[in-house]
Design an enzyme around this catalytic site. Structure first.
Site, mmCIF file in Angstrom:
data_model
loop_
_atom_site.group_PDB
_atom_site.id
_atom_site.type_symbol
_atom_site.label_atom_id
_atom_site.label_comp_id
_atom_site.label_asym_id
_atom_site.label_seq_id
_atom_site.Cartn_x
_atom_site.Cartn_y
_atom_site.Cartn_z
ATOM 1 N N ASP A 261 -16.644 -1.424 -29.617
ATOM 2 C CA ASP A 261 -15.527 -1.402 -30.537
ATOM 3 C C ASP A 261 -15.834 -0.268 -31.517
ATOM 4 O O ASP A 261 -16.983 0.155 -31.661
ATOM 5 C CB ASP A 261 -15.348 -2.750 -31.252
ATOM 6 C CG ASP A 261 -13.936 -2.865 -31.832
ATOM 7 O OD1 ASP A 261 -13.285 -1.810 -32.039
ATOM 8 O OD2 ASP A 261 -13.468 -3.987 -32.085
HETATM 9 C C1 BGC Z 1 -10.396 -2.767 -33.087
HETATM 10 C C2 BGC Z 1 -10.194 -2.525 -31.608
HETATM 11 C C3 BGC Z 1 -9.472 -1.225 -31.424
HETATM 12 C C4 BGC Z 1 -10.290 -0.122 -32.079
HETATM 13 C C5 BGC Z 1 -9.670 1.247 -31.941
HETATM 14 C C6 BGC Z 1 -11.049 -1.594 -33.784
HETATM 15 O O1 BGC Z 1 -11.033 -1.757 -35.150
HETATM 16 O O2 BGC Z 1 -11.158 -3.934 -33.276
HETATM 17 O O3 BGC Z 1 -9.484 -3.573 -31.020
HETATM 18 O O4 BGC Z 1 -9.241 -0.993 -30.068
HETATM 19 O O5 BGC Z 1 -10.417 -0.392 -33.454
HETATM 20 O O6 BGC Z 1 -8.542 1.365 -32.728
#
Ligand code: BGC
Length: 741
Positions: A261
């Site tokens: 993530d």
């Molecule tokens: C989120 C993810 C997301 C990523 C990219 C993170 O803060 O938890 O689900 O895909 O950001 O935007």
């Protein structure tokens, strides 16, 4: 891509003398291509594959003509373009898309065909936008209605979530776009998500929190998976040895890439050794405002290379990571036969509409619905006009079109007045308490005055995508509706009891007014076509056929996660002494947040059933404008298990779709087992008077629990029951059977 085409044409011209390298031969087996490419790469080039080069892309290998990987959120549509090196939007003129219904709506359809349509459509939009990886779907389990992100997941049951995820992934990937299933694993709350350590039994892990991921990987064939922000066994999920190496890549045989993530990586050695393949989003602003943290400073960039050079990382590990990233690139960016895709087509709008239609759940109806024309209608509520694709965090979408409920209800009925009733503030960062009380009071008074003169009031409120509502990074602060809506509903009912509640939310919420309201519709965020779906259900053009993918408890304490105080939710600070946690870290967060999943395997309806605490509306529940009669069910052995059959008849006057559910329960076991668990479902279309026979197979696997002592799945001989029903509590046939020794 340009490199690739160039290399190909050079190669074609000289093919008489040189053979096409295997890695460029689109007809060669994937693994041969990957191995060939790998064999030509230097260590530096392999390392470059494993970390970001911009906010949403990672490098390929320019020298060999291997293209970059471009990623995008996910999961309800393709997110607008983000700047190269900060979180701002790039303000392109060509990146507006179709917003598809939230995944919680998809789950409420209980229809795998809708999941396939969803994956196909969103995949075409991702392809058109030249994305190689779509960051979704999310299959974390709905453990508590306080989780700000439940709308991005598929409810409280691992079987339902898994079955729905598979066709989404398969159809998406047919576009040459990888699914990135998230967030692996146990990211079931947003509060303290970056640090909280989840203490969960192996049994709950294997029975509740992992099965949807396993199905996504093994049956869906997902090409990538995203690690979660939180910790488990006191190690961050993005470089968690047991989760990634032992379970995902070992037990399940996952051959794709693990992506962090964004900002979920914390340690070079762990990232290098524990199964992480691509690091994204570390540090906040990369090169622009934090010059000290360039992309080369990522944990899996120069520090990783230095560790390799120091002899601390085996070649086999370096090659395994690079191999997985190459496989992902070959499956997506290097796929020569992938289609071009398209976006915002009539087909995509029709898909969004159909999924939305099938997702709306009719919770209560005294006969006022479907609403006949010719009445003076007053619509009240901010969600009747608010664009609910704004906000929510990373799932935010820039839509080309958005049909609001007010617009669609007005088109359907003509004679419609509107009052806002309450106000919630700016999308995402707005706070209800920013709005002066005098403003809320006057909005409420205005709505109540108008309601007194209407024939019927349609209330379109609920939650929205602001922080502390249905929004990433924060959890909800109350189980009740926000912005004074309960008071508003009560005051409206006092002057006009003829009310239809058509709320929008990605979560359950308290309904203290339920006994006084004639009809209630439960809708999630339905995106571009949401208003049209809602209006069609209200008018009866669409017969509602959604069922709840999560329980709606009467009150928060009735939910298993909340039955044990803060140890279980949101957690506690385990830093050893008061000195080490004077109010937590600099932000007031705990230094060492821990959380114990004390309800264990009894999540959602498993808790309500087993503890005999009825939900206000149970899992699997939803009404229709027609009535389905369930005949007598039967069960018979079939050689490898049992087959359950039940005839279902539409005994009403309109066509509809019914979701028939199969649950299985173990009468007696050596461990605590839930009263029953979902093991099958089928959505069937029935014309008035029509009967269909629905059959389900029960296999040996359906009888098993995860035995912690032997670390294996066990079915204990003895008596079981198959339950066929219209919801988890509306059981129409109870069929005993026995597993013999
Ligand atoms: C989120 C993810 C997301 C990523 C990219 C993170 O803060 O938890 O689900 O895909 O950001 O935007």
């Amino acid at each position: 891509m340009k490199f690739l085409l160039l290399s190909l044409s050079l190669l074609t011209a000289s093919s008489a003398v040189t053979q096409t390298p295997i890695y460029l031969d689109v007809n060669a087996p994937l693994e041969d291509r990957v191995e060939d490419a790998l064999s030509r790469m230097t260590t530096k080039e392999k390392v470059a594959l494993s970390h970001a080069q911009s906010k949403f892309s990672s490098a390929g290998c320019e020298r060999l003509g291997i293209p970059e990987l471009w990623m995008s959120d996910g999961p309800h549509g393709v997110r607008a373009e983000i700047n190269w090196n900060d979180w701002g939007y790039s303000n392109w003129g060509s990146d507006s898309v179709t917003a598809f219904p939230a995944l919680t709506a998809l789950a409420a359809t209980w229809n795998p065909e809708m999941a396939a349509l969803y994956g196909k459509s969103v995949g075409e939009e991702a392809r058109y936008r030249e994305k190689d990886v779509l960051l979704g779907p999310g299959v974390n389990i709905y453990r508590t209605p306080m989780n700000g992100r439940n709308f991005e997941y598929m409810g409280e049951d691992p079987y339902l979530a898994g079955v729905m995820a598979v066709p989404y992934i398969q159809e998406l990937q047919k576009n040459g776009v990888a699914a990135c299933v998230k967030h692996f694993a146990l990211n079931d709350q947003e509060q303290w998500r970056g640090a909280v350590n989840v203490n969960v039994s192996d049994r709950a892990l294997y029975e509740i929190y992992l099965p949807a991921f396993k199905r996504a990987v093994q049956d869906g064939g997902a090409w990538s998976i995203m690690g979660a922000y939180n910790r488990i066994w006191n190690q961050h999920c993005c470089h968690n040895e047991r989760l990634l190496d032992d379970i995902l890549k070992g037990e399940w045989g996952f051959d794709g890439a693990v992506i962090t993530d964004w900002g979920g990586c914390h340690d070079t050695r762990e990232a290098a050794l524990n199964g992480l393949d691509i690091e994204m989003g570390s540090f906040t602003n990369g090169l622009t405002s934090e010059a000290d943290f360039g992309f080369n400073d990522y944990y899996l960039a120069d520090p990783y290379y230095n560790l390799i050079e120091a002899g601390e990382v085996n070649d086999s590990i370096v090659n395994d990571k690079a191999r997985r990233v190459l496989r992902l690139i070959f499956r997506t960016a290097m796929d020569q036969s992938k289609p071009f895709g398209n976006k915002c087509t009539p087909e995509h709008y029709a898909a969004a509409k159909q999924i939305g239609d099938e997702s709306i759940v009719l919770l209560k109806n005294n006969g006022i619905l479907p609403l006949a024309p010719g009445k003076r209608i007053l619509v009240v509520g901010e969600n009747a006009t608010r664009r609910l694709t704004d906000g929510g965090g990373s799932s935010e979408l820039k839509v080309k079109d958005y049909i609001s409920p007010l617009q669609a209800i007005t088109e359907a009925y003509g004679n419609v007045d509107y009052a806002m009733g309450y106000k919630s503030g700016r999308p995402m960062y707005g706070r209800a308490d920013e709005i002066p009380q005098a403003v809320q009071d006057s909005l409420r008074a205005q709505a109540v005055a108008k309601a007194a003169n209407a024939d019927v009031v349609i209330f379109v409120g609920g939650l929205n995508k602001n922080s502390f509502q249905d929004c990433e990074a924060t959890d909800r602060q109350s189980y009740n509706l926000p912005f004074g809506q309960d008071q508003l509903i009560e005051e409206l009912l006092a002057v006009n009891p003829n009310m239809i509640i058509a709320n929008i939310s990605g979560n359950a919420y308290a309904m203290p007014w339920i006994d006084k309201v004639p009809a209630v519709l439960h809708s999630s965020y339905l995106g571009t076509m949401g208003g049209a779906s809602m209006a069609d259900v209200i008018s009866g053009k669409v017969n509602p056929s959604g069922k709840l993918p999560y329980s709606i408890p009467v009150k928060l304490e009735d939910c298993g996660a909340h039955a044990f105080g803060e140890k279980s939710y949101p957690g506690y600070d385990a830093a050893p002494s008061a000195e080490e946690r004077p109010g937590g870290d600099v932000y007031g967060n705990p230094v060492d947040p821990q959380q114990d999943y004390m309800e264990d395997i009894l999540v959602g309806y498993r808790w309500h059933d087993t503890k005999k605490i009825p939900a206000l509306f149970p899992f699997g529940y939803g009404m229709s404008y027609t009535t389905y009669d369930y005949g007598k069910g039967s069960i018979a052995e079939n050689g490898s298990g049992w087959t359950v059959s039940v005839p279902v008849t539409n005994v009403g006057n309109v066509a509809g779709q019914e979701i028939v559910q199969l649950y299985v329960g173990d009468d007696k076991a050596s461990v605590l087992r839930p009263v029953k668990e979902l093991k099958g479902f089928e959505k069937i279309a029935l014309a008035p008077g029509e009967t269909k026979i629905v059959s389900f197979d029960i296999t040996m696997d359906d009888l098993k629990f995860y035995d912690e002592a032997s670390k294996s799945w066990v079915a204990e001989p003895g008596k079981f029951k198959a339950y066929v029903g219209a919801s988890s509590t509306d059981i129409r046939s109870t069929l005993p059977f026995e597993l013999k020794k």
